[in-house]
Design a protein around this motif. Structure first.
Motif, PDB file in Angstrom:
ATOM      1  N   ILE A   1       0.689  -1.308   0.019  1.00 33.41           N
ATOM      2  CA  ILE A   1      -0.167   0.010  -0.172  1.00 33.41           C
ATOM      3  C   ILE A   1       0.800   1.216  -0.207  1.00 33.41           C
ATOM      4  O   ILE A   1       0.553   2.287  -0.695  1.00 33.41           O
ATOM      5  CB  ILE A   1      -0.987  -0.021   1.373  1.00 33.41           C
ATOM      6  N   LEU A   2       2.003   1.190   0.796  1.00 30.41           N
ATOM      7  CA  LEU A   2       2.723   2.243   0.973  1.00 30.41           C
ATOM      8  C   LEU A   2       3.372   2.617  -0.540  1.00 30.41           C
ATOM      9  O   LEU A   2       3.403   3.690  -0.722  1.00 30.41           O
ATOM     10  CB  LEU A   2       3.907   2.182   2.035  1.00 30.41           C
ATOM     11  N   ASP A   3       4.090   1.539  -1.319  1.00 28.62           N
ATOM     12  CA  ASP A   3       4.610   1.695  -2.206  1.00 28.62           C
ATOM     13  C   ASP A   3       3.294   2.324  -3.293  1.00 28.62           C
ATOM     14  O   ASP A   3       3.958   3.174  -4.004  1.00 28.62           O
ATOM     15  CB  ASP A   3       5.087   0.461  -2.899  1.00 28.62           C
ATOM     16  N   GLU A   4       2.314   1.697  -3.330  1.00 29.88           N
ATOM     17  CA  GLU A   4       1.521   2.294  -4.218  1.00 29.88           C
ATOM     18  C   GLU A   4       0.859   3.749  -4.290  1.00 29.88           C
ATOM     19  O   GLU A   4       0.729   4.515  -5.091  1.00 29.88           O
ATOM     20  CB  GLU A   4       0.124   1.298  -4.337  1.00 29.88           C
ATOM     21  N   ARG A   5       0.872   4.042  -2.996  1.00 33.99           N
ATOM     22  CA  ARG A   5       0.304   5.456  -2.488  1.00 33.99           C
ATOM     23  C   ARG A   5       1.457   6.559  -2.824  1.00 33.99           C
ATOM     24  O   ARG A   5       1.261   7.709  -3.324  1.00 33.99           O
ATOM     25  CB  ARG A   5       0.115   5.319  -1.138  1.00 33.99           C
ATOM     26  N   THR A   6       2.919   5.920  -2.799  1.00 30.78           N
ATOM     27  CA  THR A   6       3.808   6.858  -2.845  1.00 30.78           C
ATOM     28  C   THR A   6       3.852   6.917  -4.466  1.00 30.78           C
ATOM     29  O   THR A   6       3.832   8.268  -4.718  1.00 30.78           O
ATOM     30  CB  THR A   6       5.328   6.300  -2.695  1.00 30.78           C
ATOM     31  N   ALA A   7       3.727   6.139  -5.252  1.00 33.44           N
ATOM     32  CA  ALA A   7       3.658   6.088  -6.819  1.00 33.44           C
ATOM     33  C   ALA A   7       2.509   7.049  -7.050  1.00 33.44           C
ATOM     34  O   ALA A   7       2.655   7.957  -8.094  1.00 33.44           O
ATOM     35  CB  ALA A   7       3.485   4.970  -7.486  1.00 33.44           C
ATOM     36  N   ALA A   8       1.382   7.027  -6.347  1.00 33.43           N
ATOM     37  CA  ALA A   8       0.203   7.559  -6.852  1.00 33.43           C
ATOM     38  C   ALA A   8       0.305   9.197  -6.691  1.00 33.43           C
ATOM     39  O   ALA A   8      -0.081   9.953  -7.218  1.00 33.43           O
ATOM     40  CB  ALA A   8      -1.086   7.073  -6.058  1.00 33.43           C
TER      41      ALA A   8
ATOM     42  N   MET B   1       0.434  12.401  -9.206  1.00 29.91           N
ATOM     43  CA  MET B   1      -0.667  13.423  -8.847  1.00 29.91           C
ATOM     44  C   MET B   1       0.057  14.627  -8.858  1.00 29.91           C
ATOM     45  O   MET B   1      -0.388  15.653  -9.642  1.00 29.91           O
ATOM     46  CB  MET B   1      -1.128  13.243  -7.506  1.00 29.91           C
ATOM     47  N   LYS B   2       1.457  14.607  -8.343  1.00 28.39           N
ATOM     48  CA  LYS B   2       2.005  16.056  -8.407  1.00 28.39           C
ATOM     49  C   LYS B   2       2.763  16.472  -9.601  1.00 28.39           C
ATOM     50  O   LYS B   2       2.983  17.369 -10.011  1.00 28.39           O
ATOM     51  CB  LYS B   2       3.509  15.777  -7.466  1.00 28.39           C
ATOM     52  N   SER B   3       3.047  15.227 -10.597  1.00 25.43           N
ATOM     53  CA  SER B   3       3.876  15.476 -11.738  1.00 25.43           C
ATOM     54  C   SER B   3       2.633  16.204 -12.809  1.00 25.43           C
ATOM     55  O   SER B   3       3.085  16.681 -13.858  1.00 25.43           O
ATOM     56  CB  SER B   3       4.440  14.238 -12.220  1.00 25.43           C
ATOM     57  N   LYS B   4       1.414  15.927 -12.580  1.00 19.83           N
ATOM     58  CA  LYS B   4       0.388  16.538 -13.526  1.00 19.83           C
ATOM     59  C   LYS B   4       0.248  18.151 -13.692  1.00 19.83           C
ATOM     60  O   LYS B   4       0.482  18.728 -12.767  1.00 19.83           O
ATOM     61  CB  LYS B   4      -0.883  16.112 -12.893  1.00 19.83           C
TER      62      LYS B   4
END
Lengths: 541, 300
Positions: free
Chosen positions: A527-534, A538-541
Motif C-alpha cells: 500500500i505504501l509503495d502504491e500510494r507513494t507512486a500515486a 498526482m504531483k507531476s500532473k
C-alpha cells in the motif's frame, strides 16, 4: 445450477459457515426466479412502451419486521409502489439480504448473474472497487445526466466523487447528513466528589484517571475502570489520532493507510507514542484487562451502566438513546452525571479527531441489469420533492410534528405509526441520516429525536464531534493493494494495538517492531509503495 | 433367478438409493468441477469458464504468505493437542458410565453430559468470556478476592491453549460417549461373568475385556480423526480466539474466511481448500495403512 454457484459450493465445503451461505443462496435463487417469471412474463429485454417493468432493489433484512408487515411488503414498500411505481409503470420488488452477511451474500448474488437485483449497495469501498475493476457494474454517468438531475443536485459533486472508479461513475454514493463522529464523556459527579477540574489535555486526563483509580469515587470496591477502552474504533481512534504529529502534505498522502472506509494512522509519525501511552495506561491498571476481547463494546457499555467507568470516548450520540447506556446508568447509580467533554490533545494543542467521509452506502447497478434507466429514475424520484422526507419521517401528526420546520418524533406514537418506519433507514438509501436541507437543521433534528433530558448534552457532544476534524485523505485513483489487503490488515492493525498495549513495558519496543514488520509484510508495504507512486503521479500532473 | 426377474422383484431397493446417490453426486462430486478456480484468475462476473487460466500463480502466492504457514501450524497444533486431550476423554467417560449399575443415575449423568453438545459455539463463547475473563470473569473474581493473582486465561497464548482444549472436552466428550456405549453393548456379558468367576477385579476386566472389545471402534474413530487433522471447524477457534492470542488462534478456516469471503479472493481460498483436501486424503490413507499393518483393523 449455474457454474458459478457450483464453484461457490466448493469453497463453502471448507467451513460450515460458508455452507450455510450457499444453502441460503439456493433457497433465495429458487424464490426469486419464480417471482420473476410470474411478474415479468419472462420478458427481459428493453421494456416496450406500456409494458410494466420489474425493478428489483436490494434491502437489508434485520429480522425486525413488525407483525403484519414483511421486509418486502410493508407501509414504505407500498408507498414507493404507489408514488413511484404506478406513475412510471414499474413494479418495485425488494430483495432482502441479511444485514450481518451483507458482503458475502452480495458476492453470491453478483456471481449468479441473472438473479442479481437492479440496485445493490454496500458500505465497503473495497467491494465496490473490486466489482468495478472486474467489469461488473453499469456506468451511471450518462444515465445520471439524462434521468438523475435532481439526484445529482441533492448529492453534490463532492459526494459523487466517491462513486468514481478510475474516472467513471460506477456507483452513486449516499449522502451522509452528519459527518461528526466522536466525543468523550466523563463522570462529572466523580470530579465534583474529588474536587477536580474537568481535564483539558491528555496529560491532565492521565492525572484524573490516576485519581479515579486511587480514590475510587464511585465506591466500586476496587472494580473501577478509570478509562473505558475496547477494540472498537470509537474508543481507540480519538486517543491514537491525538498523538499523530503535524505532517507535510506528502507524508499525509503516502503514509496514511485506508482500510475500508476509514484512514488508519499506523505509519504516521506519533502513532507509536500513542501505543506507548496505551501501554502505560494498561500496565498501571487504568484500562480494563479484557479490552482486547471487547469488539462490540458490550462489556464496556455494561461497565458504564453499572457505574464502574470514569471516562471514555464514543460516537457522539450513542449513549443518549432511550433505555441506552446513560439512561440505565442514571437508573442504577443515583446522582451519576456524564458530561460530554473534549480532552485528547495533539502537539498543536488541538483536539484532533477523525470524521466520517461525506458519503455512506455505495449504490450500484450491475452490468447485467436491464433496468438501469428505471434504477436511476427510482433514485432520482427519492431525491425529488418531499419523497425522502416522507420516507424518513412518516405521516405528520401521527409520526411527527413540525417545530420550526424540523420534524420532531412523537414521544408516544401509536403502534401502527411506529411500525410504519421500521425499515426507513434501509429503504431511503440515498441518504445516511435525516436530510433537512442544512447541517444545522440535520443536527437539530437528531437532537430532537432523543429523550428530552439529554437534549442539552447531546447538542454539546455533537459540537465536540465537529471540532478539529481530521479530513480524510482522498487520492485521485483507487489503490489496488488497499482493496486486496484491507481485511487482513485491519485485523493486524487491531492486533498491533492489543499486543503492544498488553505487553510488559520493557517488551513494548520488541513487540512493536515485530508486529509492524508483520503488518508491512502482509500488505502494508504494498500500500505504501502504491500510494507513494500515486502521489508522485498526482504531483507531476 | 434371472437378472430380469430379480430386478422386477427388488427394484424398490434400488429406487430407495437414488436419493442418497444423487445427493452425493450433486453436492459432493459436482463441486469438484469448481476446483479449476484454483488455476484461474477468477472473475465474479465472467464465471468459471470466462476467467483466465493462470497456472500455478495462485499456489505460489499462497505458499509465499506468512499467514498461511502460521495458520497451517496452528491448525495442526490445535488438532494434535485436541487428539491428545479430547480423544481419550469420551472413551474414559463411556467406560465409567458402563460400570454404573444404577440405571436412573446413569441416564441422568448421560443427559447432563450430552447437553453441552447442543449449545452453539457463539453461546459457549459468551459463557467462556463470563467465566474466564481476566478483569471480571467468575474464576478470576474468586482468585482476586482471596488475594491471588488473576490468570489471563483468554489473553495469554499458553493459558488460552489450555482453555481452548478444556472447553472442547467439556463440549464434546459427553456426546462422544454414545458411539462407545453402543459398541460396549455388543460385548458378550458372559465374558465379564466368566472373568469374575476366574477372580478378575474391575480393572482387570476393563483391561482384558472392555478395551479389546472397543478396539475396532477406537481405531476407526482414530483414523477418521487423523483424516481431519488438516481441516478445522470454523466456529470454535473463531469464537474462543481473540486478537491477543491470534498467534495461536488463527487457523486455516478463519484464514479462508478472511481471504475468500471477506476479501473476495476466491482463487486463493480455493487453493487452500484444495491443499487441505489433498493433505487430508494423504493422512487418511496413511493412517489406514499403518493401522492395517499394525492391528489388522482398517476402514478401507
Amino acid at each position: 445450477m449455474t457454474a458459478n454457484t457450483t464453484k461457490k459450493r466448493f469453497i463453502a465445503s471448507k467451513t460450515s459457515m460458508l455452507a450455510l451461505l450457499v444453502v441460503s443462496t439456493m433457497v433465495f435463487t429458487a424464490c426469486s426466479s419464480k417471482s420473476e417469471t410470474s411478474t415479468n412474463g419472462g420478458d427481459n429485454g428493453k421494456p416496450a412502451d406500456g409494458k410494466q417493468v420489474t425493478l428489483k432493489v436490494e434491502i437489508f433484512d434485520r429480522g425486525n419486521a413488525p407483525a403484519g408487515s414483511t421486509i418486502t411488503d410493508n407501509y414504505l414498500s407500498k408507498f414507493v409502489q404507489e408514488k413511484f411505481g404506478n406513475n412510471n409503470n414499474v413494479k418495485v420488488e425488494y430483495v432482502p439480504v441479511p444485514r450481518s452477511e451483507e458482503v458475502a451474500k452480495l458476492n453470491v448474488l453478483m456471481a449468479s448473474g441473472s438473479d442479481v437485483p437492479d440496485i445493490v449497495f454496500t458500505y465497503d469501498p473495497n467491494t465496490f472497487n473490486r466489482y468495478a475493476k472486474q467489469g461488473g457494474l453499469t456506468d451511471l454517468g450518462p444515465l445520471l445526466e439524462e434521468h438523475g438531475k435532481t439526484l445529482k443536485t441533492f448529492l453534490g459533486d463532492e459526494v459523487l466523487e466517491y462513486g468514481k472508479f478510475e474516472g467513471t461513475q460506477f456507483a452513486i454514493p449516499a449522502k451522509r447528513s452528519i459527518t461528526g463522529k466522536y466525543a468523550s464523556f466523563i463522570r462529572q459527579d466523580w470530579l465534583t466528589k474529588l474536587n477536580l477540574p474537568v481535564p483539558q489535555t491528555t496529560d491532565e486526563l492521565y492525572t484524573t484517571l490516576k485519581a479515579f483509580k486511587e480514590k475510587d469515587p464511585g465506591q466500586t470496591g476496587g472494580q473501577v475502570i478509570p478509562l473505558g477502552m475496547t477494540i472498537a474504533s470509537a474508543q481507540y481512534e480519538p486517543l491514537l489520532w491525538s498523538f499523530i504529529q503535524s505532517m507535510t502534505e506528502e507524508q499525509q498522502y503516502t503514509l496514511t493507510q485506508q482500510l475500508g472506509s476509514n484512514d488508519y494512522p499506523v505509519l504516521l509519525p506519533g502513532f507509536k507514542d500513542g501505543l506507548q501511552f496505551m501501554n502505560k495506561l494498561y500496565n498501571e491498571g487504568l484500562i480494563s484487562k479484557d479490552f482486547g476481547l471487547d469488539k462490540d463494546k458490550k462489556k464496556m457499555s455494561e461497565d458504564i451502566q453499572t457505574g464502574k467507568v470514569g471516562f471514555f470516548s464514543e460516537d457522539d450520540i450513542n449513549i443518549y438513546y432511550k433505555d441506552g447506556t446513560y439512561d440505565l446508568l442514571e437508573k442504577t447509580v443515583e446522582g451519576a452525571v456524564l458530561s460530554a467533554v473534549d480532552v485528547y490533545t495533539n502537539d498543536q494543542g488541538k483536539h484532533a479527531k477523525p470524521q466520517y467521509a461525506p458519503n455512506g452506502l455505495y449504490i450500484m447497478v450491475p452490468k447485467s441489469s436491464k433496468n438501469a434507466v428505471e434504477a436511476v429514475k427510482y433514485l432520482d424520484w427519492m431525491a425529488s420533492d418531499d419523497n425522502l422526507f416522507n420516507l424518513q419521517n412518516g405521516i405528520v401528526d401521527e409520526n411527527y410534528t413540525l417545530v420550526d420546520g424540523i420534524p420532531v418524533t412523537n414521544e408516544n406514537p401509536t403502534e401502527e405509526a411506529k411500525n410504519r418506519l421500521f425499515n426507513s433507514g434501509d429503504l431511503a438509501i440515498i441518504s445516511n441520516g435525516k436530510q433537512l436541507g442544512s447541517l444545522e437543521d440535520n443536527l437539530k433534528a437528531r437532537v430532537l429525536s432523543m429523550p428530552a433530558q439529554f437534549h442539552e448534552q447531546l447538542a454539546i457532544a455533537q459540537e465536540i464531534a465537529y471540532a478539529d476534524n481530521i479530513p480524510l485523505v482522498v487520492l485521485d485513483r483507487p489503490i489496488e493493494a488497499q482493496t486486496k489487503y484491507a481485511t487482513t490488515l485491519l485485523d493486524k492493525f487491531n492486533e498491533i494495538i492489543v499486543k503492544t498495549t498488553m505487553s510488559k513495558p520493557d517488551q513494548f519496543e520488541s513487540t512493536y517492531t515485530a508486529m509492524l514488520k508483520d503488518y508491512m509484510a502482509s500488505g502494508g508495504q504494498a500500500i505504501l509503495d502504491e500510494r507513494t507512486a500515486a502521489y508522485k503521479e498526482m504531483k507531476s500532473k | 433367478m434371472s437378472m430380469g426377474v430379480y430386478f422386477r422383484r427388488y427394484w424398490q431397493l434400488y429406487a430407495l438409493l437414488v436419493l442418497p446417490l444423487s445427493y452425493f453426486l450433486i453436492f459432493k462430486y459436482g463441486p469438484i468441477y469448481g476446483i479449476q478456480i484454483a488455476f484461474k484468475d477468477f472473475n465474479l462476473f465472467q464465471g468459471i469458464n470466462g476467467s483466465e487460466w493462470i497456472g500455478f500463480d495462485a499456489f505460489k502466492e499462497v505458499f509465499g504468505m506468512r499467514d498461511f504457514y502460521i495458520t497451517l501450524r496452528n491448525t495442526l497444533m490445535l488438532n494434535f493437542l485436541d487428539l491428545l486431550v479430547s480423544f481419550p476423554a469420551p472413551l474414559i467417560l463411556a467406560i465409567m458410565l458402563y460400570e454404573l449399575k444404577t440405571a436412573w443415575f446413569k441416564k441422568l449423568s448421560q443427559t447432563i453430559l450430552y447437553i453441552p453438545h447442543f449449545i452453539s459455539w457463539v453461546i459457549i463463547g459468551g459463557i467462556v468470556y463470563q467465566v474466564f475473563g481476566t478483569q471480571s470473569g467468575m474464576i478470576n473474581n474468586l482468585l482476586t478476592s482471596v488475594g491471588l493473582e488473576a490468570i489471563p486465561f483468554l489473553t495469554d497464548k499458553n493459558d488460552w491453549l489450555v482453555t481452548y482444549l478444556l472447553v472442547g472436552v467439556w463440549q464434546s466428550a459427553g456426546w462422544g460417549t454414545i458411539i462407545y456405549l453402543a459398541a460396549l453393548t455388543g460385548i458378550n456379558k458372559e465374558l465379564f461373568e466368566a472373568a469374575g468367576i476366574d477372580g478378575a477385579g474391575r480393572l482387570k476386566r476393563i483391561w482384558h475385556i472392555t478395551l479389546p472389545g472397543l478396539k475396532p471402534t477406537i481405531i476407526v474413530l482414530l483414523i477418521i480423526n487423523l483424516g481431519h487433522m488438516i481441516s478445522i471447524g470454523f466456529e470454535r477457534p473463531y469464537v474462543i480466539g481473540n486478537l491477543a492470542v491470534r498467534e495461536y488462534s488463527d487457523v486455516l478456516s478463519t484464514f479462508v474466511y478472511r481471504i475468500g469471503i471477506q476479501s473476495g479472493q476466491y482463487t486463493l481460498a480455493t487453493v487452500i481448500g484444495l491443499f487441505q483436501a489433498v493433505v487430508g486424503l494423504v493422512f487418511v490413507l496413511g493412517s489406514n495403512y499403518v493401522s492395517k499393518k499394525l492391528t489388522d483393523e482398517s476402514i478401507l
